[in-house]
Design an enzyme around this catalytic site. Structure first.
Site, PDB file in Angstrom:
ATOM      1  N   GLU A  91      57.659  16.532 -15.468  1.00  0.00           N
ATOM      2  CA  GLU A  91      56.817  16.877 -15.223  1.00  0.00           C
ATOM      3  C   GLU A  91      56.824  17.705 -13.899  1.00  0.00           C
ATOM      4  OE1 GLU A  91      54.829  15.835 -17.301  1.00  0.00           O
ATOM      5  OE2 GLU A  91      55.431  13.825 -18.404  1.00  0.00           O
ATOM      6  N   CYS A 150      43.535  20.004 -37.073  1.00  0.00           N
ATOM      7  CA  CYS A 150      43.078  20.761 -37.595  1.00  0.00           C
ATOM      8  C   CYS A 150      44.623  21.004 -38.219  1.00  0.00           C
ATOM      9  CB  CYS A 150      42.968  22.376 -37.569  1.00  0.00           C
ATOM     10  SG  CYS A 150      43.434  23.293 -36.525  1.00  0.00           S
TER      11      CYS A 150
END
Length: 194
Positions: A91, A150
């Site tokens: 992170e 998509c």
């Protein structure tokens, strides 16, 4: 340490949410450990999604890590090290710009540094300090997820608030996972401006 140059180096694994950044970081740390190298791992104190002293991936893999101050990680990282050749940092996007000089110093000390983090904010803008870390790194891998809308390769992180795209003015940092974020391609990524 590189055999010819006798130096360390910096590797960066970047990409959007759910692209496998932490999974790849953990894979590299495991391989280093299998090779008999000493490994130390660090994470910012702001990230407690998978436990306070654990780096965790969305697929359930974990690694014990020392939690450090994201604003000034250097003193805690250098104090914790005891000869480890490999340093993992998860992170990286939650750290201040100080992380770049810390990684450079670790590499100059002959260590292999592997950092993972988001390279873009939920707005699709550079997420510092990762772009600067990429600039000084010897090795960079940008990984992709699959767009939830998509099915194309996803490079963007879509933040959702109650199932609706976040507003462009929302705070940059919001620690979360599936409840707050989706992987999206450039075309399917949206922001509210109303």
């Amino acid at each position: 340490m590189h055999a010819i140059t006798n130096s360390g180096w910096v590797e960066v694994i970047s990409g959007c949410m759910f692209s496998g950044k932490t999974e790849e970081l953990l894979r590299r740390l495991r391989r280093a450990e299998i090779a008999g190298q000493e490994v130390a791992a660090f994470k910012p104190s702001i990230d407690d999604r998978y436990g306070t002293e654990t780096i965790g991936s969305h697929d359930g893999a974990k690694w014990e890590a020392l939690v450090v101050d994201p604003e000034n990680p250097g003193p805690e990282i250098f104090e914790a090290l005891n000869g480890e050749q490999v340093v993992g940092i998860d992170e990286a996007n939650f750290f201040s710009e100080n992380l770049v000089s810390v990684c450079e110093q670790l590499a100059e000390d002959g260590r292999r540094v592997i950092a993972s983090g988001l390279d873009m904010t939920f707005r699709g803008e550079p997420f510092e300090p990762v772009p600067n870390l990429i600039a000084v790194a010897e090795y960079v891998d940008k990984v992709q997820a699959i767009c939830i809308k998509c099915g194309e390769p996803a490079t963007r992180t879509q933040r959702l608030i109650d199932g609706v795209p976040a507003h462009v003015d929302d705070p940059t940092i919001l620690v979360g996972a599936e409840e707050s974020y989706e992987a999206r391609c450039r075309n399917c990524h949206t922001l509210r401006t109303d």
